[in-house]
Scaffold this motif. Structure first.
Motif, mmCIF file in Angstrom:
data_model
loop_
_atom_site.group_PDB
_atom_site.id
_atom_site.type_symbol
_atom_site.label_atom_id
_atom_site.label_comp_id
_atom_site.label_asym_id
_atom_site.label_seq_id
_atom_site.Cartn_x
_atom_site.Cartn_y
_atom_site.Cartn_z
ATOM 1 N N LYS A 15 0.916 -1.072 -0.074
ATOM 2 C CA LYS A 15 0.112 0.092 -0.100
ATOM 3 C C LYS A 15 0.761 1.308 -0.015
ATOM 4 O O LYS A 15 0.665 2.304 -0.681
ATOM 5 C CB LYS A 15 -0.844 0.107 1.222
ATOM 6 N N HIS A 19 1.154 4.292 -3.068
ATOM 7 C CA HIS A 19 0.490 5.537 -2.496
ATOM 8 C C HIS A 19 1.886 6.467 -3.137
ATOM 9 O O HIS A 19 1.400 7.424 -3.626
ATOM 10 C CB HIS A 19 0.332 5.803 -1.062
ATOM 11 N N ARG A 104 -5.979 4.668 -6.427
ATOM 12 C CA ARG A 104 -5.770 4.611 -5.064
ATOM 13 C C ARG A 104 -7.066 4.103 -4.025
ATOM 14 O O ARG A 104 -6.869 3.385 -3.184
ATOM 15 C CB ARG A 104 -5.363 6.165 -4.452
ATOM 16 N N ASP A 108 -7.044 0.831 -1.806
ATOM 17 C CA ASP A 108 -7.399 1.152 -0.370
ATOM 18 C C ASP A 108 -8.418 0.249 -0.006
ATOM 19 O O ASP A 108 -8.479 -0.192 1.319
ATOM 20 C CB ASP A 108 -7.640 2.437 0.028
#
Length: 169
Positions: A15, A19, A104, A108
């Protein structure tokens, strides 16, 4: 550190890399391809998230976030709902033109589901056979490590492509 914390940390690193690639990325960089047959950043991040979504749902016995939360419709890609990117052609790669925000948010959502699932995994679960199509059969532990490995490789590739994009000017 117990196995749940270790796995959660590994998926958290994915993650973080996703990002870091998407933070302040120029829109044109998302679809940049170093050559006509290379994978774009948008495709790499979509694919690694689809792999995680598909594989975690498979071992958890749950529906993928891709379909349960309408991500398939939000992306609007001309692929079958079950497609995760394996074996796609260069022209298929070119069709993934999603925004950084959409990529994103989908990642997520998948990450949240992954972490929730990992919290329920016991040490004994890691030895459970989840795929008998291989010799030897694949355990849950091996499948989770495989997803981490695949996702980290693709996130690294996306980071590399972004570096090529920013240096080309």
């Amino acid at each position: 550190m117990n196995h749940n914390d270790l796995l959660t940390d590994a998926f958290g690193r994915i993650k973080e890399l996703v990002h870091s690639v998407l933070d302040d990325i120029p829109t044109a960089a998302l679809t940049y391809r170093p050559d006509a047959d290379a994978n774009s950043i948008a495709w790499l991040l979509w694919h690694l998230t689809r792999v995680q979504d598909d594989h975690i749902a498979g071992v958890a016995g749950s529906e993928q976030v891709w379909t349960s939360d309408s991500w398939f419709e939000r992306f609007g890609l001309p692929f079958d709902k079950s497609d995760i990117g394996y074996g796609q052609s260069s022209s298929d790669v070119a069709q993934v033109t999603s925004s950084a925000e959409l990529l994103r948010e989908y990642h997520d959502a998948v990450h949240s589901k992954t972490v929730a699932y990992l919290s329920s995994v016991s040490t004994d679960d890691l030895d459970r056979i989840v795929d008998e199509n291989w010799d030897p059969p694949v355990t849950l532990g091996a499948r989770l490590v495989s997803v981490v490995s695949d996702d980290l490789q693709h996130a690294g590739q996306a980071s590399y492509v972004l570096g090529l994009y920013t240096r080309r000017a």
